[in-house]
Design an enzyme around this catalytic site. Sequence first.
Site, PDB file in Angstrom:
ATOM      1  N   VAL A 174      54.753  28.026  12.198  1.00  0.00           N
ATOM      2  CA  VAL A 174      53.757  27.003  12.561  1.00  0.00           C
ATOM      3  C   VAL A 174      54.124  26.384  13.911  1.00  0.00           C
ATOM      4  O   VAL A 174      53.279  26.211  14.799  1.00  0.00           O
ATOM      5  CB  VAL A 174      53.654  25.923  11.460  1.00  0.00           C
ATOM      6  CG1 VAL A 174      52.699  24.817  11.886  1.00  0.00           C
ATOM      7  CG2 VAL A 174      53.193  26.545  10.146  1.00  0.00           C
ATOM      8  N   CYS A 175      55.404  26.061  14.066  1.00  0.00           N
ATOM      9  CA  CYS A 175      55.870  25.458  15.330  1.00  0.00           C
ATOM     10  C   CYS A 175      55.602  26.390  16.503  1.00  0.00           C
ATOM     11  O   CYS A 175      55.250  25.941  17.602  1.00  0.00           O
ATOM     12  CB  CYS A 175      57.358  25.161  15.266  1.00  0.00           C
ATOM     13  SG  CYS A 175      57.825  24.077  13.917  1.00  0.00           S
ATOM     14  N   THR A 176      55.761  27.675  16.292  1.00  0.00           N
ATOM     15  CA  THR A 176      55.528  28.649  17.365  1.00  0.00           C
ATOM     16  C   THR A 176      54.086  28.543  17.860  1.00  0.00           C
ATOM     17  O   THR A 176      53.824  28.525  19.071  1.00  0.00           O
ATOM     18  CB  THR A 176      55.831  30.078  16.848  1.00  0.00           C
ATOM     19  OG1 THR A 176      57.196  30.127  16.460  1.00  0.00           O
ATOM     20  CG2 THR A 176      55.551  31.131  17.905  1.00  0.00           C
ATOM     21  N   LEU A 229      53.603  24.994  19.770  1.00  0.00           N
ATOM     22  CA  LEU A 229      54.157  24.891  21.122  1.00  0.00           C
ATOM     23  C   LEU A 229      53.397  25.780  22.097  1.00  0.00           C
ATOM     24  O   LEU A 229      53.235  25.442  23.269  1.00  0.00           O
ATOM     25  CB  LEU A 229      55.665  25.169  21.124  1.00  0.00           C
ATOM     26  CG  LEU A 229      56.435  23.876  20.852  1.00  0.00           C
ATOM     27  CD1 LEU A 229      56.466  23.508  19.402  1.00  0.00           C
ATOM     28  CD2 LEU A 229      57.836  23.929  21.430  1.00  0.00           C
TER      29      LEU A 229
END
Length: 211
Positions: free
Chosen positions: A44-46, A49
């Site tokens: 999810v963070c990928t 960002l």
Amino acid sequence: MALQLGDTVPDFTQNSQLGPINLYDFAGDSWVVLFSHPADYTPVCTTELGEVSRLRSEWEKRNVKTIALSVDSAESHGGWICDINETQNTTVDYPILADEDKKVSDLYGMIHPNSLNNLTVRSVFIIDPNKKLRLQITYPASTGRNFQEILRVIDSLQLTDHHQVATPVNWKDGEDCVVVPSIPTDEARTKFPKGVTEIKPYLRMTPQPNK
Ligand code: BEZ
């Protein structure tokens, strides 16, 4: 004491993949979106960002600088950024703080131990050029943020800082605004020459004044 809207945000210097970042120096006269995520090399963070990077021109248009944060190391961030660039069709060039000692996470209350032990949750802080906190939202780890909403709030803040209007439900830049309750309708008709529609004495609409 948790940070509250209107507070002057605490300054800090912390390492990042771009070297040490001092918040106040980095911000200068810009707005800042500071956002935390749980960990590097997570799916999810990928996507988040990558999206913040792809929105670069939208941040620039609004005089906003972005800073991400996780409690992983600068070396880890460097390797992960290669993956983000490869998979998200972008080039990440904003700092990702390496908050290994949790200095910034603790200052800003980004660790919620009953939700995510010792990792930062998905916090978002909008900080204005006077270093005042203007918005704070916290998302759970399992939910990626909607950065269009963050841009929408910045549009509203930048508009309402300069005009005596507020923005109604689901408002987007260019749409009608609400006249603030402190202005009598007669005065509003002079102040807003594009027109004021009085739906109720307390509910007056006007076209967006700066469009
Ligand atoms: C993610 O970014 O994919 C993620 C991180 C922590 C928990 C769940 C998902």
